[in-house]
Every structure is written in C-alpha cells, then in structure tokens.
Design an enzyme around this catalytic site. Sequence first.
Site, PDB file in Angstrom:
ATOM      1  N   THR A 142       0.870  -1.183   0.000  1.00  0.00           N
ATOM      2  CA  THR A 142       0.000   0.000   0.000  1.00  0.00           C
ATOM      3  C   THR A 142       0.905   1.229   0.000  1.00  0.00           C
ATOM      4  OG1 THR A 142      -0.252  -0.247   2.409  1.00  0.00           O
ATOM      5  CG2 THR A 142      -2.022  -1.106   1.019  1.00  0.00           C
ATOM      6  N   LYS A 168       3.890  -7.112   4.083  1.00  0.00           N
ATOM      7  CA  LYS A 168       3.678  -5.708   3.775  1.00  0.00           C
ATOM      8  C   LYS A 168       3.417  -4.968   5.060  1.00  0.00           C
ATOM      9  CE  LYS A 168       0.319  -3.491   3.461  1.00  0.00           C
ATOM     10  NZ  LYS A 168      -0.447  -2.523   4.362  1.00  0.00           N
ATOM     11  N   THR A 179      -0.266  -2.820  11.113  1.00  0.00           N
ATOM     12  CA  THR A 179      -1.108  -2.941   9.924  1.00  0.00           C
ATOM     13  C   THR A 179      -0.285  -3.664   8.887  1.00  0.00           C
ATOM     14  OG1 THR A 179      -2.555  -1.887   8.353  1.00  0.00           O
ATOM     15  CG2 THR A 179      -0.584  -0.705   8.866  1.00  0.00           C
ATOM     16  N   GLU A 266       6.542   4.660   7.093  1.00  0.00           N
ATOM     17  CA  GLU A 266       6.139   5.826   6.305  1.00  0.00           C
ATOM     18  C   GLU A 266       7.005   7.038   6.638  1.00  0.00           C
ATOM     19  OE1 GLU A 266       1.465   4.602   5.664  1.00  0.00           O
ATOM     20  OE2 GLU A 266       2.012   5.916   7.322  1.00  0.00           O
ATOM     21  N   ASN A 389       0.162  10.499   5.436  1.00  0.00           N
ATOM     22  CA  ASN A 389      -1.077  10.165   6.124  1.00  0.00           C
ATOM     23  C   ASN A 389      -2.125  11.263   6.035  1.00  0.00           C
ATOM     24  OD1 ASN A 389      -0.878   7.444   7.638  1.00  0.00           O
ATOM     25  ND2 ASN A 389       1.135   8.386   7.853  1.00  0.00           N
ATOM     26  N   SER A 394      -6.949  10.096  -0.623  1.00  0.00           N
ATOM     27  CA  SER A 394      -7.178  10.868  -1.848  1.00  0.00           C
ATOM     28  C   SER A 394      -6.391  10.311  -3.024  1.00  0.00           C
ATOM     29  CB  SER A 394      -6.804  12.329  -1.624  1.00  0.00           C
ATOM     30  OG  SER A 394      -5.463  12.449  -1.266  1.00  0.00           O
TER      31      SER A 394
END
Length: 394
Positions: A142, A168, A179, A266, A389, A394
């Site tokens: 993702t 992942k 996650t 991230e 984040n 979007s």
Amino acid sequence: MQVKGFLAAAVPAGVRYAGRLDLGLIFSQTPAVTAGAFTTNKVKAAPVQLDMERLRSGLAQAILVNSGNANACTGKEGMDQALATGALAARELGIDPSLVQVASTGVIGQPLRLEPFAQAMPGLVASLSPEGFEQLAQAIMTTDLVPKIASATVDIGGVEVSILGIAKGSGMIMPDMATMLCFVVTDAQIVFPVLNRLVKAGVGHTFNRITVDGDTSTNDTVLVMANGAAGNPWIDEDNLQAAALFGDALKGVFKELALKIVADGEGATKLVTVRIVGARDEDEALNAAQTIANSALVKTAFFGEDANWGRIIAALGRSECTFDPQRVGISFDDISLVENGVALGADREAAATAVLKQPRFTVTVHLGEGLAEAEVYTCDFSYDYVKINADYRS
C-alpha cells in the site's frame, strides 16, 4: 527461492486503482497444515474474522489477498464479499472453499466490489508459478516503498527444509501486531500444535516488537502454511530438537521481515533498536522499550539527529517499569551518554549525535534493577510521515 509444492501469482485487478498489481494468490498443491496470528484490535475486518474461524481446522490450501481495500467496518456485506471472493478462488482452483484463507489491506470502511475479483480470477489462477512470490510481494503493498521477502533453509534429520515469507507494512504499525500482512510457506512436515506454538512464539518476539506510529490495524494477519513436501522426519512433540531448529529458522524469517517493515516505515529515515537491560522482569522491560519507541518526541529527535536523552528518560518515567532515576544509564550504540542519571558531558553528546546520523543504531537504557531485558524496533518521525497520512484516501 522456490518452496516445493507451492505456487503464487499476482495480477492487476482494479480493486482500487487501474494498472497496478493488487490481487494475489498462494496455492499449495496439497492441503497444508496452517497456523496464524491476528490483530488484537477489537475492530476486526471481515477477512480476519473469517480466517480465524476457518483456521480451527488447522488446514488451508490457498490464500487470496488484495490491496486497495481493507474490507473492514463493512458489516454483513463485507463478510458476504469475503466469503464470495474466497469461493471464486476455490471454484477456479477446484478445492473446497473452507480451505481458502482471505486477506485484505487498504482503505477502511469502503465496500469491496466483487466484479474485479470475478474478472481477474481465471487469469490469476492461470498465472500460478513457483516464481510468483516476488510479484505477490508487490501486489500487497500500500504505502510501502519496497516489497519485503525473506527466506531460510534448515536441516531437519538430514533433509533440507525451505521457508519463504513475504510481508507488507509501512504505517499504522504497532503491536499487537501492526497494519501488516505476512504469509509464509514451508515444505516442512510438521504437526499443527507445534506449528501453532512456534508461530505464536515467533510473532511475539518479532512482529509484536515493532512500532512505526503506535497505531494498531483492523487487518493484521500472519499465516504460515506447511505442506510437508520436503519429506523430513515429522516435527512433533516427540522431536523437540527438530521443533527448536525449525522454530529458530521461522523466527529468523519473521524478524527479517519485521525489520524491513520498520525500515520502510512511512517517511522513515532511521531504523532504531530500543533496548532495555537490567529490568526486574521481561514484561517491565518490554513496556519501557515500547513507551520510549512510541514517543513522538523521541522519534522526532531521532529524525533531527538530536541526542536529546532527556526525552528518552522522560518517556521511561511514564512507563510501567520500576526503576530508580539515579541508576539509569543511556547509550547510543557504544557511546555512553548518561550514567547514574547524569549526563557525561558535551564530548559524549557530540559522539552520540554522530551515531544518530547513521541509518541504523541502537539506544540502550540500563536500569540496574535486575537481569531482564527486551528489544523493540522503531523508526523516526519525519515530515513525510505527516504528508503521507494527511492525504492517504485521496
């Protein structure tokens, strides 16, 4: 690496975006002993609920996974879709639907459309190959920047056993578990009770020791399939040495994947091991390490390459760990910065700051209360974490 009796594939199905790999499949040519571990979040996605129920049999033959949509918080419709997608795979593979595990990752709260699965399934099954795991690792990404693959071999009674895992995870990472999705296949011949025990223990010391941002997901899943194709002597309760050897190898694959998740956090620029030593017991050591590893102030100091040990001891002070502040020592790698709760001077701080410029380092906190210790793996907070984040949907 190839693992005997296992095939994998991935295709672009358009689950959320067009033209990207987002639907994957793992298939064992025979039913495999299968064990798993799942999120402890009270909100569990439909695939997690379904897999937990099906794993009571201890067997599976396929894992169907999609990215782009988590199929979480979608009510009865979400469970119906989880069942339906698994049934599509089962029909194309010619196996019982109860032998299909399903997994999803992506945006929470959006209905999962069945059409992309129905249209893509024939091509997905036709693409199954022993070399398909690399594409599968890409399909489950993702916000991940890189695919995550790890492998190992272990000698069991003179027979080489192979283990291959993909995972992942990049954000919303915090025990228990993160996650994250992790799928491991092995040709080991092993009984379910032993595999289940080794999976739980391995997850506890790897995936449950990582954190990116302190958030736990609705979809966290680890599945391990063992089809016995290697033909090794049975790994069971009467063969504890073999169980220990296999367990160490499996844990090694878990740990490599877990560290890759943190390193790919991230916006992350640093991979940091937070190590607590000298605690009264392991639970207190783990709590202290997690509290420090999750501190936003500590993590931003890592990003700023600021040896601000005050933030570390302040985070330690709000943990549930028993300690005397006047006995605490803090080191960055081999640079001792604090002893007996007091800083050792500007020269040590300069040396510690140099450590922080490295992409990987260890922060060790010495408590002087006992012999227990624990490690947690974390990363820094950068500007990019907020950017990623802020517009994820979007």
